[in-house]
Every structure is written in C-alpha cells, then in structure tokens.
Design an enzyme around this catalytic site. Structure first.
Site, PDB file in Angstrom:
ATOM      1  N   HIS A  18       0.842  -1.196   0.000  1.00 42.58           N
ATOM      2  CA  HIS A  18       0.000   0.000   0.000  1.00 42.58           C
ATOM      3  C   HIS A  18       0.879   1.248   0.000  1.00 42.58           C
ATOM      4  O   HIS A  18       0.612   2.210  -0.735  1.00 42.58           O
ATOM      5  CB  HIS A  18      -0.919   0.015   1.229  1.00 42.58           C
ATOM      6  CG  HIS A  18      -2.248  -0.628   1.014  1.00 42.58           C
ATOM      7  ND1 HIS A  18      -2.407  -1.991   0.968  1.00 42.58           N
ATOM      8  CD2 HIS A  18      -3.496  -0.100   0.833  1.00 42.58           C
ATOM      9  CE1 HIS A  18      -3.681  -2.279   0.780  1.00 42.58           C
ATOM     10  NE2 HIS A  18      -4.361  -1.158   0.685  1.00 42.58           N
ATOM     11  N   HIS A  25       0.542  -2.936   9.276  1.00 38.87           N
ATOM     12  CA  HIS A  25       1.981  -2.806   9.060  1.00 38.87           C
ATOM     13  C   HIS A  25       2.659  -2.111  10.224  1.00 38.87           C
ATOM     14  O   HIS A  25       2.058  -1.261  10.896  1.00 38.87           O
ATOM     15  CB  HIS A  25       2.270  -2.010   7.782  1.00 38.87           C
ATOM     16  CG  HIS A  25       1.965  -2.756   6.523  1.00 38.87           C
ATOM     17  ND1 HIS A  25       2.781  -3.751   6.038  1.00 38.87           N
ATOM     18  CD2 HIS A  25       0.930  -2.653   5.655  1.00 38.87           C
ATOM     19  CE1 HIS A  25       2.258  -4.226   4.921  1.00 38.87           C
ATOM     20  NE2 HIS A  25       1.146  -3.584   4.663  1.00 38.87           N
TER      21      HIS A  25
END
Length: 433
Positions: A199, A248
């Site tokens: 991302h 993350h």
C-alpha cells in the site's frame, strides 16, 4: 551498526503500532480470559487443554507482567475496558468488527472500539486508495476522461511496483504486527506477509508518477508545487492509514516508501521504451503474454498460499490486458496519442456538460467492466477446475489451488484490462461519447 539495528527493531515493534492506534482512538472492544484466538499473519493459535494464557501470549511474542507487579498484564492495560458483553462504553463511541474480511481466508478478527470517528473515516479513505475499488474507478477515469497516454503509463508503473513489492514480501516472509497488542481494523490482507507495505509502495508510486506524467502533458498550465503537494499528502495518508489499520509496522511503511522511490528512479526513464514497444512492435502481443505469465508463475513458487499470489496474477493480468489493448488501438487507430508538437495540451474550461459527460462515461464504462468480471469469473472458474481436475464443489478450497487461481485471476483481470482500453472506448465511439 548495533545502534542502527536497535532503531530498526524499535520501528518494527507492534507496541509502536498499538500506541499510534490508541492516540487515534482505536481500542480492542472485548477479551476473554478463558478462551481466545491470537492471529498473526494468518496463523491462528487456539487454547488447548492444560495451556495457560501466558503460554499463548508467549507464542505471540508478548510477555505478561508477574502477578507481584500488577494484577493486569501490559497487554490488558493497553486494551480499552468495555462491558462484559462486548458493547461499547458510553460517550458516543462505536464498536465495529474488522473491515473487508477476506472470504477465502475466513479470518474474523476481533471487535474494536472507535473513539474518533473522523480519524476512522479519514484513514479508511486513505487505505482505500490502495484497494481494488479505487483502482477500478481511478484508472478508468484517467483513461476515458483525461488521456489514455497518462492512464496507460500509470498502469505500467503500478504493475511493476506492485509485482516487485508482492514478490519481496514472499521472499522475506516477515509476519504482520502481532495482535495483541495491535488491533486489526482490517483483515482482508492479513494472510499476506508484511515487509514491505505494498500500500505504501502504490501510495508513493501512483501520485508521484501521475505528477511526472501530467507535468509532461500539461506543462504550461500545471504548477509543479501543486502536483508535488498533492502527491506528498496522498502518500502520507496511505502510509499512515496502514499503521492505523494495524496491518503494518512503521518500518514496513518506511521501507515500502523508499523501495518505491528506488524503483521509480530506474523505471520512469524506461517508460518511453516500454510503451513504444507495446504500441509498435509486431512481436509485442506474444512477448507481453509470455513475460507476464512467466512472472506470475514465478510469484506462485515463492511461498505457500496467501492472497498475495492471486493479487500478483491479477495485477499482471491487468497490465497484460492494457498493453495488448494499446497495441490493438494503434493498429485500429483508436484513441491515438497526441503528437509531440501538440504538447502541452490545453485544459478545457470546466462546465456542467463536461462534468456530466465524464460521469456518464465513468458509470457506463465501470458497469461494462463489472459485468465483464462477473461473466468471466462465472465461466472461467468451472472451466479451469475441470481442465485441472480440481473439484469445484468447494470454491474457496479450489481457488487456493495454483492450477485454478493463476489462470482464473490472469484471464479474468486480463480481459478487464483489455476491455478498459479497447472495448469500452470502442463502445463510447459508437455511442458518440
């Protein structure tokens, strides 16, 4: 060197992610002292007979304080207290379940409490800038309403950045941030590995590549500071949203950003060469298919099943379809590129008619893409299952087979990519749009 390693380990700590979530108003909604599931990178650990909570937490890399230090564990102190039935505490906060659960993995995740709705919707928007829905709207809008040259080049950058990012994830095999202490606001990509954040990579590559290509097309009417500012804000929003979602670590996001910048430094100068080959070479169609299929096969050999394998085949399929469509467009003289002596282009004056025409093209075109996806999916999966002799009674299990998932994803999304740049513009030509 030891000092650098210490700082890198600190940036990878799940407690840093959990702390950011708490600052932004995210808390775990409920816990069970008797029985729980701890999920890390798709692996679920269940209590077994005679196993204590300390043993389970130890498996997840979390240590409890000794009873003499405190009646609560460190993890428990980081979890918002809620009523026994799991409902949200008073004060206007909401209790939700994780967003975008993946039907192939069946991971449910834990409920969480939102204490700041604005930040929740803000970061949800940010993470959607790297999801399929955004790509399904953004790339078609560029192709059909801005310029095919811009959209085509942006897709090439996106395909290579995402392919390298997904493969690097599977090679490194670093797990997602541990939960607890992290709250998984999203579960869709939880079965994938964590390093680097794709991302963050796409959230860096797309806006800065767009800035670069649009500058080339609209150099006289496009202030550089404006494009760069938008790209920075876009990038920061996507990167921070992945930490907010609990997907993350801070290190994953930083490496994803730097990795994407590194790829762009080498790939942007080669865009003219690659695009020219796709448009003009008579060998382009077979070369495009062979290279993208070979890359997809390579990605499927890197690790056992996860959603990243299918996503990689899907991305390469879109790239192949768009590249083939651009070659056919050149042969048919459909959607020709603007000649170099006509650059930079002049932006037309905005009007209600121009706006509604763009919206009509986007609505009809996306409708065709969605219908194409549904039709190809309905046809491809049973055919591929039969050819590969994989039982189709359980589609979830069947789609986790390489013999099914690779051709299914590649063919379905390759057809969508071809429709995006050839079939839909051809339809617009016949409709006078």
């Amino acid at each position: 060197m030891e000092e650098i390693r210490k700082h890198l380990r600190l940036l990878q700590e799940p407690q840093l992610v959990a702390r950011f979530q708490r600052v932004c108003g995210i808390r775990a909604a409920a816990r069970s002292a008797e029985r729980a599931e701890f999920t890390n990178n798709g692996a679920v650990h269940h209590y077994t007979a005679g196993e204590t909570g300390e043993e389970v937490l130890a498996c997840c890399g979390v240590q409890r304080r000794s009873p003499g230090e405190s009646g609560q564990s460190k993890v428990e102190q980081e979890v918002e207290d809620v009523s026994p039935n799991g409902t949200a505490p008073p004060g206007g906060v909401r209790t939700l379940k994780p967003l975008r659960r993946n039907s192939l993995t069946g991971e449910a995740g834990q409920e969480f409490v939102i204490q700041n709705r604005f930040l929740f919707f803000f970061f949800t928007l940010g993470t959607e800038l790297g999801n399929e829905l955004f790509y399904t709207l953004f790339f078609p809008f560029l192709m059909w309403n801005v310029d095919a040259f811009v959209g085509r080049r942006l897709i090439m950058v996106w395909v290579w950045v995402m392919f390298l990012g997904q493969c690097t994830k599977d090679v490194l095999g670093w797990p997602r941030p541990a939960s607890p202490p992290v709250v998984k606001v999203e579960m869709f990509y939880n079965s994938e590995y964590s390093m680097p954040s794709t991302h963050a990579m796409s959230g860096t590559a797309i806006p800065f590549s767009l800035c670069n290509v649009v500058k080339l097309v609209l150099s006289r009417q496009y202030p550089s500071w404006l494009g760069f500012s938008v790209a920075i804000c876009w990038c920061m929003l996507v990167c921070s949203s992945r930490i907010y979602m609990g997907m993350h670590s801070v290190l994953d996001v930083i490496v994803g950003f730097l990795y994407s910048v590194f790829i762009l430094l080498f790939f942007l100068p080669a865009l003219d060469l690659i695009d020219g080959f796709n448009l003009n070479s008579r060998f382009a169609p077979p070369v495009i298919i062979v290279i993208t299929l070979a890359l997809a096969l390579f990605s499927f050999t890197l690790d056992s099943w996860s959603t990243s394998r299918g996503d990689t085949a899907q991305i390469l399929g879109v790239g192949a379809g768009v590249a083939l469509a651009s070659h056919v467009n050149r042969l048919w003289d459909l959607m020709p590129d603007v000649a170099a002596d006509q650059l930079p282009l002049t932006v037309p004056a905005l009007s209600a008619g121009l706006f509604w025409a763009a919206m009509l093209r986007l609505f009809l075109g996306v409708l065709v893409l969605v219908a194409t996806r549904a039709l190809m999916k309905a046809v491809t999966i049973p055919v591929v299952c039969r050819l590969s002799r994989v039982p189709s009674s359980d589609l979830r299990k069947a789609r986790q087979n390489m013999e099914v998932e690779l051709p299914y994803r590649y063919i379905v999304y390759g057809t969508m990519g071809f429709s995006l740049l050839f079939l839909v513009p051809l339809l617009f030509t016949h409709l006078g749009l």
